[in-house]
Design a protein around this motif. Sequence first.
Motif, short mmCIF file in Angstrom:
data_model
loop_
_atom_site.label_atom_id
_atom_site.label_comp_id
_atom_site.label_asym_id
_atom_site.label_seq_id
_atom_site.Cartn_x
_atom_site.Cartn_y
_atom_site.Cartn_z
N VAL A 468 0.83 -1.21 0.00
CA VAL A 468 0.00 0.00 0.00
C VAL A 468 0.86 1.25 0.00
O VAL A 468 0.55 2.23 -0.67
CB VAL A 468 -0.98 0.01 1.19
CG1 VAL A 468 -1.84 1.27 1.15
CG2 VAL A 468 -1.86 -1.20 1.16
N LYS A 469 1.98 1.22 0.74
CA LYS A 469 2.77 2.46 0.76
C LYS A 469 3.40 2.72 -0.60
O LYS A 469 3.59 3.86 -0.99
CB LYS A 469 3.80 2.42 1.90
CG LYS A 469 4.96 1.50 1.70
CD LYS A 469 5.88 1.52 2.91
CE LYS A 469 7.02 0.57 2.63
NZ LYS A 469 8.13 0.63 3.51
N MET A 471 1.87 1.85 -3.48
CA MET A 471 0.73 2.33 -4.24
C MET A 471 0.48 3.81 -3.96
O MET A 471 0.25 4.61 -4.86
CB MET A 471 -0.49 1.53 -3.83
CG MET A 471 -1.33 1.03 -4.95
SD MET A 471 -2.56 -0.04 -4.19
CE MET A 471 -3.42 -0.55 -5.63
N GLY A 472 0.54 4.17 -2.65
CA GLY A 472 0.30 5.56 -2.26
C GLY A 472 1.32 6.48 -2.90
O GLY A 472 0.98 7.58 -3.36
N LYS A 473 2.57 6.02 -2.97
CA LYS A 473 3.62 6.85 -3.56
C LYS A 473 3.30 7.15 -5.02
O LYS A 473 3.58 8.25 -5.51
CB LYS A 473 4.95 6.08 -3.45
CG LYS A 473 6.16 6.94 -3.36
CD LYS A 473 6.22 7.71 -2.07
CE LYS A 473 7.06 8.94 -2.20
NZ LYS A 473 7.04 9.76 -0.99
N LEU A 475 0.43 7.52 -6.27
CA LEU A 475 -0.75 8.38 -6.39
C LEU A 475 -0.49 9.80 -5.95
O LEU A 475 -1.10 10.73 -6.44
CB LEU A 475 -1.90 7.80 -5.55
CG LEU A 475 -2.43 6.46 -6.02
CD1 LEU A 475 -3.44 5.92 -5.03
CD2 LEU A 475 -3.09 6.60 -7.39
N GLU A 476 0.39 9.97 -4.95
CA GLU A 476 0.56 11.30 -4.40
C GLU A 476 1.15 12.23 -5.47
O GLU A 476 1.98 11.83 -6.28
CB GLU A 476 1.46 11.25 -3.16
CG GLU A 476 2.83 11.67 -3.50
CD GLU A 476 3.89 11.46 -2.46
OE1 GLU A 476 3.65 10.85 -1.42
OE2 GLU A 476 5.00 11.92 -2.74
#
Lengths: 625, 286
Positions: A468-469, A471-473, A475-476
């Motif tokens: 998830v981290k 994936m988050g990277k 998207l940000e």
Amino acid sequence: MTSLAFLIALPLVIAMLLLVFRPRVVRSVIVIAAAVVIAVGSLSLLLPQPGFLSAPFQVPAEYLDWIVLGVELALAAFIFFLGIRHVRHLVSLLALLQAGLAVATEVLFGSRIEVATLIAADRFSLIMAGIVGIVGSLIAVYSLGYMKAYHEHHREYRDRQPLFFFLQFVFLGSMFGVFFANSLPLLLLFWEITTLCSFLLIGYNGTAESRGRAFLALTLNLLGGLAFAGAILFLASTAGTVELDKLISMEKGAALIPAALLAFAGMTKSAQMPFSSWLLGAMVAPTPVSALLHSSTMVKAGVYLVLRLAPLLRGTIPGTMVALVGGMTFLAASLIAISQSDAKRVLAWSTIANLGLIVLCGGIGTYEALWAGILLILFHAVTKALLFLCVGTFEQKTNTRDIESMSGLIMAMPKLSIMIQIGIAGMFLAPFGMLVSKWAVLKALVDSNPLLVIFVVFGSSATLFFWVKWMGKLLEVTKVRQADESGIAGRQWVALGALSAISIGLVGFYPLISAQLIEPYVRGIYGQVAMISQGNFIIMSIMLGMVALFPITFFVYQKNVRVVDAYLGGGNVDSSVLFQGAGGQVKSMEMRNYYLTRLFGERRLSLAGGIACAAFIFVMFGVAL
Amino acid sequence: MSPLDTALLAIVVVVAAPIAGGLLAGIDRKLSARMQSRWGPPLLQPFYDVRKLFRKETIVVRRSQNFYVYFFFVFMVFTAALFFTGGDILLTIFALTLASIFLVLAAYKASSPYSFIGAERELILMMAYEPMVLLAAVGMYLVTRSFIVVDIARSPQLLALRLPGLFIGFVVVLVVKMRKSPFDLAASHHAHQEIVRGITTEFSGRTLALIEIAHWYETTVVLGMAALFFAALPWLAAVAAGCVFFLILLVDNVFARVKWQVALATAWITAAALGVGNILVVFFLR
């Protein structure tokens, strides 16, 4: 049956052609044509062909024995001199010992042993062949574009593309060989060819570093090969056979020693702890190599062998030890992946972890575990190949593979970013494939050995964190970036797109694959079979339908909202990224993911995992002997 | 149950769960106030708050950030429907995880440092509670031989008697799941703390209202799971859920927030000691 031999021989012939015809255009044509033929060929085997699967294959065995032995000795000699030349005496010694065992088997027992079925294919081998055929072909096509750009970027490495593609196709042919061989000496021969291909491809760049890593991989895999040769000798001397199907149908007690030796070989090939270091080292190779050999296919040969032995390992102490090695590797490797910021290393550790999960299934050996293990191989091969190729593409474009530098990728490289997200979602999220398989593993464990559940529940919660981290990277978005995906060859997009489509498509089609191939195979062994209930499948399909709506949001922007800068404690300086510090100076804010290295450091955890797994392996051999 | 009955029940759940959850939130605020010697807001204050949020302007940092919250909301509703219609408990847990991940991604998407830290911490917390929740499901299976919520609920055995360790462990991770102190590191209810509002910092108006309602669904699901340990005696299950809720409130008001290391260690050690210990006892004394 000829088509089995055809699938093994065709890539070898293609490999020779690639060595002869060296211009780039010709190479492209040959590789693409070969990829299509191999993919179609491996898939056509999956079509129902009455009587085909049981037909024995007759060859004049006495010649073949000697041919196999001859090639094996030639390989051993090659490795032996390689070891001498590069002053790696352990490698030479291992090659020598293995050759000795092979000669001893042939001389002492060769005349007494009849090989009834030399090569054969059941549904399990056909699934494996299908995976290798499809994924391998797509990666070969991808490599055409990638390797061209690779050598344009890296002038310091000698351009040896003909050799590269030669090895890739030799490798594909021998993978088919591994899955179709029923005679163990023949299987070992193909097994060692894949080891050698892996060695040469890891060392492709020709630097001191890559050579060192290549020798590490070779040494550890030869250790497995030695155990394999030992298993053959033992089997030949005690049971008078060298055939895989006969071994599997033997009495559990008598087969325990060869089973343990073969499981050991499988665990080295699949980079289980304490042998996992070679797979990490193998990441120096060009990315298609990592995708093909070190995640989706070659390392699967190891778990394939362990799953083959599942009926023998079930309910035995050595089997439990195999399961413990797999479980421990899954847990430790998943935790280590948290601490990694190099995308390829995250993928490598996650590969080791998932191979561990499959080894766990093999060690448990119940019908539920076997079903889950085969499903894991299928989903993992496709999804991980996709992820590796995506990371390779990212690196080709940006010269880095640090996950932190993927910040804002959704704007900079939207297509690639979505493909990475498909891959990541496929690795751990409901309702995608890997989660289905993990769920099946969990169910298999509660019925046989709930102690092993610990490894799975803690390990999978760690996988959740690192995926998830990442994936988050992606998207940000901290600053607006222009989309730029130029310079990526069309052939690369074809491979990436096809793998993404297969990753998603499998979620809908796996019940069909399971019903047609996996369930009959498992039922054939145990008379029982596991599956996901229909009700749950419907619910999963609803979830998939809902998740599938999500990509729409990448292209739709919300209206009727007021856009403001991010909150920076009230000190924003005209943007979401600059703020006024305590002394009045303008500072830039930065966001970096947590890697928790003090807790989940690679060195500490791999040492602990390695020691634990080594202990399990000692117990395995101790009990088996 | 026929598919039609299931569908009807699902509709009832979708309507009733947020009402129950909202009331619980009201009770939460009232009781917390009394523990702090305040009078506290009216019982229905959470509903008033949400109504007001719906009328507020929606402010964003990134235009696409709210979509993630919509998916968070939809999957949370889905999870509640799946659980209370008696579906597979593992699938319920996976759906809950999926929903929570959408909220984390929303916070990442907002690309603000405070929501970013909130997202990171939320992930650590998810990693902390996930093993215990899965172990609870495994324990229930070992006693009832089923992962289906209906079958578990209909089991004549009082699960809490066979699974006391798992029950206690589950209550511990409930504190994490319900964002209560000492484990409220990802999204504090008080905006004056070091990470502002953490994960929800950049959400406002209608979107924030949806996050609130989704949490009401979540509260009913997790309390429902706790009640499952007493399902053999429905009145006891209701009492137990109430006690658990009160206990968590008490803990919330008594403890100061801890660092993530302590949160992770507490949850994992609880899971490893109480959870695994309990499972081994059940498995070997079967």
